[in-house]
Design a protein around this motif. Structure first.
Motif, mmCIF file in Angstrom:
data_model
loop_
_atom_site.group_PDB
_atom_site.id
_atom_site.type_symbol
_atom_site.label_atom_id
_atom_site.label_comp_id
_atom_site.label_asym_id
_atom_site.label_seq_id
_atom_site.Cartn_x
_atom_site.Cartn_y
_atom_site.Cartn_z
ATOM 1 N N LEU A 125 -33.641 -14.205 -28.064
ATOM 2 C CA LEU A 125 -34.065 -12.903 -27.535
ATOM 3 C C LEU A 125 -35.576 -12.694 -27.583
ATOM 4 C CD1 LEU A 125 -31.235 -10.598 -28.917
ATOM 5 C CD2 LEU A 125 -31.618 -11.309 -26.546
ATOM 6 N N HIS A 126 -36.303 -13.587 -28.210
ATOM 7 C CA HIS A 126 -37.770 -13.479 -28.140
ATOM 8 C C HIS A 126 -38.237 -14.318 -26.949
ATOM 9 C CE1 HIS A 126 -41.994 -13.392 -28.969
ATOM 10 N NE2 HIS A 126 -41.794 -12.576 -29.991
ATOM 11 N N PRO A 127 -38.824 -13.716 -25.925
ATOM 12 C CA PRO A 127 -39.115 -14.457 -24.688
ATOM 13 C C PRO A 127 -40.057 -15.634 -24.876
ATOM 14 C CG PRO A 127 -40.123 -12.263 -24.656
ATOM 15 C CD PRO A 127 -39.189 -12.291 -25.822
ATOM 16 N N LEU A 128 -41.027 -15.518 -25.779
ATOM 17 C CA LEU A 128 -41.955 -16.637 -25.973
ATOM 18 C C LEU A 128 -41.292 -17.770 -26.750
ATOM 19 C CD1 LEU A 128 -45.316 -14.786 -26.746
ATOM 20 C CD2 LEU A 128 -44.388 -15.547 -24.556
ATOM 21 N N ALA A 129 -40.544 -17.424 -27.786
ATOM 22 C CA ALA A 129 -39.837 -18.459 -28.540
ATOM 23 C C ALA A 129 -38.825 -19.167 -27.654
ATOM 24 C CB ALA A 129 -39.154 -17.841 -29.764
ATOM 25 N N MET A 130 -38.105 -18.394 -26.830
ATOM 26 C CA MET A 130 -37.092 -18.985 -25.965
ATOM 27 C C MET A 130 -37.729 -19.848 -24.879
ATOM 28 S SD MET A 130 -33.882 -19.343 -25.615
ATOM 29 C CE MET A 130 -33.653 -20.844 -24.668
ATOM 30 N N ALA A 131 -38.884 -19.439 -24.375
ATOM 31 C CA ALA A 131 -39.577 -20.244 -23.359
ATOM 32 C C ALA A 131 -39.959 -21.600 -23.935
ATOM 33 C CB ALA A 131 -40.817 -19.502 -22.860
ATOM 34 N N ALA A 132 -40.413 -21.612 -25.181
ATOM 35 C CA ALA A 132 -40.780 -22.873 -25.824
ATOM 36 C C ALA A 132 -39.553 -23.762 -26.006
ATOM 37 C CB ALA A 132 -41.448 -22.605 -27.167
ATOM 38 N N GLY A 138 -46.284 -31.051 -36.974
ATOM 39 C CA GLY A 138 -46.937 -31.881 -35.974
ATOM 40 C C GLY A 138 -46.323 -31.708 -34.597
ATOM 41 N N VAL A 139 -44.989 -31.606 -34.552
ATOM 42 C CA VAL A 139 -44.308 -31.382 -33.278
ATOM 43 C C VAL A 139 -44.678 -30.011 -32.727
ATOM 44 C CG1 VAL A 139 -42.059 -31.044 -32.198
ATOM 45 C CG2 VAL A 139 -42.386 -32.934 -33.797
ATOM 46 N N HIS A 140 -44.629 -28.993 -33.578
ATOM 47 C CA HIS A 140 -44.961 -27.633 -33.138
ATOM 48 C C HIS A 140 -46.377 -27.545 -32.578
ATOM 49 C CE1 HIS A 140 -41.766 -25.486 -35.852
ATOM 50 N NE2 HIS A 140 -41.240 -26.049 -34.783
ATOM 51 N N GLU A 141 -47.294 -28.270 -33.168
ATOM 52 C CA GLU A 141 -48.698 -28.182 -32.750
ATOM 53 C C GLU A 141 -48.863 -28.589 -31.294
ATOM 54 O OE1 GLU A 141 -52.335 -26.900 -32.986
ATOM 55 O OE2 GLU A 141 -50.969 -26.799 -34.726
ATOM 56 N N GLY A 142 -48.023 -29.520 -30.835
ATOM 57 C CA GLY A 142 -48.164 -30.000 -29.466
ATOM 58 C C GLY A 142 -47.371 -29.222 -28.440
ATOM 59 N N ILE A 143 -46.625 -28.228 -28.860
ATOM 60 C CA ILE A 143 -45.786 -27.469 -27.920
ATOM 61 C C ILE A 143 -46.526 -26.206 -27.492
ATOM 62 C CG2 ILE A 143 -43.627 -26.188 -27.631
ATOM 63 C CD1 ILE A 143 -42.321 -28.134 -29.550
ATOM 64 N N ARG A 144 -47.053 -26.257 -26.308
ATOM 65 C CA ARG A 144 -47.774 -25.127 -25.724
ATOM 66 C C ARG A 144 -47.334 -24.979 -24.270
ATOM 67 N NH1 ARG A 144 -52.885 -24.210 -28.477
ATOM 68 N NH2 ARG A 144 -53.164 -25.751 -30.152
ATOM 69 N N GLY A 145 -47.496 -23.784 -23.754
ATOM 70 C CA GLY A 145 -47.132 -23.588 -22.359
ATOM 71 C C GLY A 145 -47.333 -22.155 -21.939
ATOM 72 N N THR A 146 -46.839 -21.863 -20.763
ATOM 73 C CA THR A 146 -46.961 -20.527 -20.190
ATOM 74 C C THR A 146 -45.616 -20.130 -19.597
ATOM 75 O OG1 THR A 146 -49.270 -21.004 -19.629
ATOM 76 C CG2 THR A 146 -48.259 -19.085 -18.581
ATOM 77 N N THR A 147 -45.194 -18.913 -19.824
ATOM 78 C CA THR A 147 -43.938 -18.443 -19.259
ATOM 79 C C THR A 147 -44.101 -18.208 -17.759
ATOM 80 O OG1 THR A 147 -44.386 -16.092 -19.544
ATOM 81 C CG2 THR A 147 -43.474 -17.273 -21.438
ATOM 82 N N ASP A 148 -42.985 -17.950 -17.084
ATOM 83 C CA ASP A 148 -43.026 -17.654 -15.650
ATOM 84 C C ASP A 148 -43.836 -16.393 -15.366
ATOM 85 O OD1 ASP A 148 -41.500 -19.852 -15.132
ATOM 86 O OD2 ASP A 148 -39.596 -18.761 -15.049
ATOM 87 N N GLU A 149 -43.995 -15.561 -16.382
ATOM 88 C CA GLU A 149 -44.773 -14.325 -16.216
ATOM 89 C C GLU A 149 -46.239 -14.509 -16.577
ATOM 90 O OE1 GLU A 149 -42.603 -11.774 -18.787
ATOM 91 O OE2 GLU A 149 -41.103 -11.254 -17.270
ATOM 92 N N GLY A 150 -46.607 -15.734 -16.924
ATOM 93 C CA GLY A 150 -48.003 -16.007 -17.229
ATOM 94 C C GLY A 150 -48.408 -15.772 -18.669
ATOM 95 N N ARG A 151 -47.451 -15.605 -19.573
ATOM 96 C CA ARG A 151 -47.768 -15.395 -20.984
ATOM 97 C C ARG A 151 -47.815 -16.740 -21.699
ATOM 98 N NH1 ARG A 151 -43.827 -11.252 -23.665
ATOM 99 N NH2 ARG A 151 -45.435 -11.371 -25.286
ATOM 100 N N ALA A 152 -48.871 -16.952 -22.444
ATOM 101 C CA ALA A 152 -49.039 -18.215 -23.152
ATOM 102 C C ALA A 152 -48.220 -18.206 -24.441
ATOM 103 C CB ALA A 152 -50.508 -18.450 -23.471
ATOM 104 N N TYR A 153 -47.706 -19.390 -24.800
ATOM 105 C CA TYR A 153 -47.012 -19.530 -26.078
ATOM 106 C C TYR A 153 -47.457 -20.821 -26.746
ATOM 107 C CZ TYR A 153 -43.944 -22.710 -23.438
ATOM 108 O OH TYR A 153 -43.456 -23.718 -22.653
#
Length: 285
Positions: free
Chosen positions: A66-73, A115-130
């Motif tokens: 239910l957290h959009p940024l966590a779920m996007a990742a 170490g794995v978490h550090e490399g997981i970055r991105g942007t949601t379809d709405e343009g929010r960075a995570y």
């Protein structure tokens, strides 16, 4: 005959949860000498070693979605749909190592995850960075997981604990959460409830969270013979969710059905898992 069925069921469950390297990992975790983060009397060992975790884990995944940024990742990087059992096995191994393993092995496991978490970055379809290493997102994942594991044990645990023991369980999990990068994790149930409430304004349903719920509840990657068993666990997991979370996921509450069918089914299933997993195993198991 009964013992054969028990042993086979126990082996099948263990293979699903621990993977092909499960026996080797189990031996290393439990038999390697050295100091541990948690002693044998700590509540985290009781909770994480109980069959109620099968229900708590499903519930935690639903709540975390239910957290959009966590779920996007998760949707973009975890591969949970392509390799769900691999993800389960990695998660269960991490829990086992940090709960029961040596302090050295626990720290190594934490370092790998960071170490794995550090490399997981991105942007949601709405343009929010995570960023998966964001302490705030890690805090949500930790709080949701801890709450669901605790709720599951309280309802389905072999020996439900006293309130003070559950407070101590939250404090134990905070030790792991801090090592993973969570800032000031809750250390008792009251603080845990307050932390979850603080995240509520950030939570909402997204296409990714609905897809995750459909996958977990309606399309599990299991043979047909195992699906009724899983359906009982999934229904029990849904019943554990806070009412507001169920409402967001469009999972209606049916009190009478849950009281006379879901709760008893969850009790039977966790007792069956407990019975099977306690069966004697061969050295090659």
């Amino acid at each position: 005959m009964v013992m054969d069925v028990r042993e086979e069921l126990g082996r099948a469950l263990f293979r699903r949860v621990a993977g092909p390297d499960g026996p080797v990992s189990r031996a290393r975790i439990h038999q390697t000498p050295g100091p541990r983060w948690f002693g044998p009397d700590r509540p985290i060992r009781t909770v994480h070693g109980d069959a109620s975790m099968f229900i708590g884990g499903i519930s935690a995944l639903l709540l975390q979605s239910l957290h959009p940024l966590a779920m996007a990742a998760v949707a973009a990087h975890s591969g949970y749909r392509g390799d769900p059992w691999g993800r389960l096995q990695r998660t269960s191994t991490f829990l086992a190592v940090t709960t029961y393993g040596t302090a050295e092995d626990a720290q190594r496991a934490v370092d790998r995850v960071r170490g794995v978490h550090e490399g997981i970055r991105g942007t949601t379809d709405e343009g929010r960075a995570y960023h998966a290493a964001d302490p705030h997102l890690l805090g949500w994942v930790h709080a949701a997981e801890t709450d669901c594991f605790l709720r599951a044990h309280q309802r389905y645990g072999a020996r439900p604990a006293q309130a003070a023991d559950y407070d101590a369980y939250v404090a134990d999990t905070a030790r792991v959460a801090e090592a993973l990068g969570v800032v000031d994790p809750p250390r008792d149930r009251r603080a845990l409830t307050e932390r979850l409430a603080a995240y509520r304004p950030e939570l909402r349903v997204t296409p990714e969270s609905r897809a995750a719920a459909r996958f977990l509840l309606l399309r599990p990657p299991l043979p047909l013979a195992a699906r009724p068993f899983y359906a009982g666990l999934a229904a029990s997991a849904v019943a554990l969710l806070p009412p507001w979370a169920r409402s967001m996921l469009w999972l209606p509450r049916l009190p009478v059905v849950e009281d006379i069918a879901v709760h008893p089914t969850g009790q039977v299933l966790t007792r069956t898992i407990r019975w099977a997993m306690a069966a004697p195993r061969s050295r090659t198991d």
